[in-house]
Design an enzyme around this catalytic site. Structure first.
Site, short mmCIF file in Angstrom:
data_model
loop_
_atom_site.label_atom_id
_atom_site.label_comp_id
_atom_site.label_asym_id
_atom_site.label_seq_id
_atom_site.Cartn_x
_atom_site.Cartn_y
_atom_site.Cartn_z
N ASP A 218 22.18 58.03 16.71
CA ASP A 218 21.72 58.03 15.32
C ASP A 218 21.97 59.37 14.64
OD1 ASP A 218 20.88 55.46 15.68
OD2 ASP A 218 18.75 55.86 15.51
N ASP A 224 17.20 69.17 18.54
CA ASP A 224 15.76 69.08 18.79
C ASP A 224 15.38 67.98 19.77
OD1 ASP A 224 15.98 66.84 17.15
OD2 ASP A 224 14.35 67.40 15.81
N CYS A 364 10.93 65.02 15.03
CA CYS A 364 11.78 64.45 13.97
C CYS A 364 10.99 64.04 12.72
CB CYS A 364 12.53 63.22 14.48
SG CYS A 364 13.57 63.52 15.92
#
Length: 372
Positions: A218, A224, A364
């Protein structure tokens, strides 16, 4: 106001995540083609995250007009809920990157906190992006900075907040898989991208890992989910001991790069391994809860979920960490994080799988605003 030019000349820098926050920003999920069963499970997970963080620092949740009342009814009163149009709820990536300026004089009238408004194209635009209309998300950073009356550095480069990590002392971590992907800034060379990161984040050195976590299609390998700073000179790296796991090669590759690299101050990195869970895959029941309307990237049964304990959030005095129902590795992650952050409370997010199903995790969906 918009501040033109390069902020480094004004003394601005992106602070490390462990530096004090004045706020945490979170979105509100509602897309039927990304959040199963009318987003009920995703919303409960976001509530768990927002509630946990609100015990350590102020939290603001951004919800659409259609969802404002629903969000307000589910969230604690201590959490501010504001109406804002969104295409999806990943504020780490669509929200602003905050920078700070340490004044050398009490008479310095420049803003102590400012924000960078990058361009956002839904993780690749028409070439592999996660949804085809990102017009609301591309305005989020500007709107948040206006709400907070924070000065704004507008930048034409496409960049998501989850693609960078900084140590607050001049070093930035990122991945070639994401920042050099042709679906972001094909007109820019690696050197040109480095120059912009140095100018706008106030960093002096970029450490490039080749790839992000396996299965993180994605975001095209956001840092991260793969590696992060815990303090200057020390990083946590997503790891697996299973040589048959596709992630093994990526972890070994990253370990090799980090082992031979130094930070902006010339320090060799201490690398702490944080084992991934799983492997985890989407179930038939989870897929059945999605309503595909042709706008978002399809999520299919048995597709690999890019689960990583690196995707935690550092709040003021707490580590908000995902848990995936894999008891062995859930507990091991808490053990490692407790040792790594001895002065922080470790808070487990037990509903993290429902965030993972949407394509990311705790880090996120959060974006810190530093204290002045």
């Amino acid at each position: 106001m918009d501040l033109k030019g390069t902020p480094v000349f004004h003394g601005y820098r992106m602070p490390a995540e462990w530096e004090p926050h004045s706020m945490c920003w979170i979105g509100w999920p509602e897309r039927l083609d990304n959040w199963r069963d009318n987003a009920i499970h995703g919303q409960r997970a976001f509530v768990e995250v927002a509630t946990a963080i609100s015990k350590f620092e102020p939290v603001t949740v951004c919800a659409s007009a259609a969802q404002w009342a629903n969000a307000r009814s589910q969230l604690p009163k201590s959490v501010r809920v504001i109406e804002m149009s969104l295409n999806d709820s990943w504020l780490r990536d669509s929200g602003p990157t905050f920078v700070v300026k340490e004044s050398k004089s009490t008479s310095d009238s420049e803003a102590k906190v400012a924000g960078i408004d990058w361009e956002f194209n839904s993780y690749g635009g028409v070439d592999g992006g996660c949804y085809i209309d990102w017009s609301f998300d591309n305005l989020l950073a500007s709107k948040i900075l206006d709400v907070e009356r924070v000065p704004k550095f507008k930048h034409s480069m496409i960049l998501e907040g989850g693609s960078i990590h900084v140590d607050g002392e001049g070093t930035c971590l990122t991945t070639e898989e994401c920042l050099l992907n042709k679906n972001r800034n094909p007109h820019m060379s690696k050197e040109e991208i480095e120059d912009e990161l140095k100018a706008y984040l106030g960093v002096k050195k970029i450490v490039w890992l080749p790839r992000g976590l396996y299965g993180d299609e994605d975001t095209n390998g956001h840092i991260d989910n793969m590696c992060c700073f815990v303090k200057p000179g020390v990083v946590l790296l997503a790891w697996t001991d299973d040589e048959s796991d596709p992630q093994y090669e990526r972890s070994i590759e990253a370990y090799s790069v980090l082992s031979s690299a130094t930070d902006a101050k010339g320090r060799k990195f201490e690398i702490i391994k944080l084992h991934i869970p799983g492997p985890l895959c989407m179930t038939a029941e989870e897929e059945a809860g999605l309503v595909q309307v042709g706008e978002a990237k399809a999520r299919c049964v048995d597709s690999v979920l890019a689960a990583s304990y690196i995707n935690f959030y550092i709040a003021n005095g707490a580590i908000i960490t995902p848990q995936f129902g894999d008891q062995k590795w859930d507990d091991e992650a808490v053990r490692v994080l407790s040792h790594t952050f001895p002065d922080h409370q470790i808070v487990r997010i037990k509903s993290a799988r429902d965030i993972l199903l949407g394509g990311g995790n705790v880090h996120c969906i959060t974006q810190q605003q530093p204290a002045a």
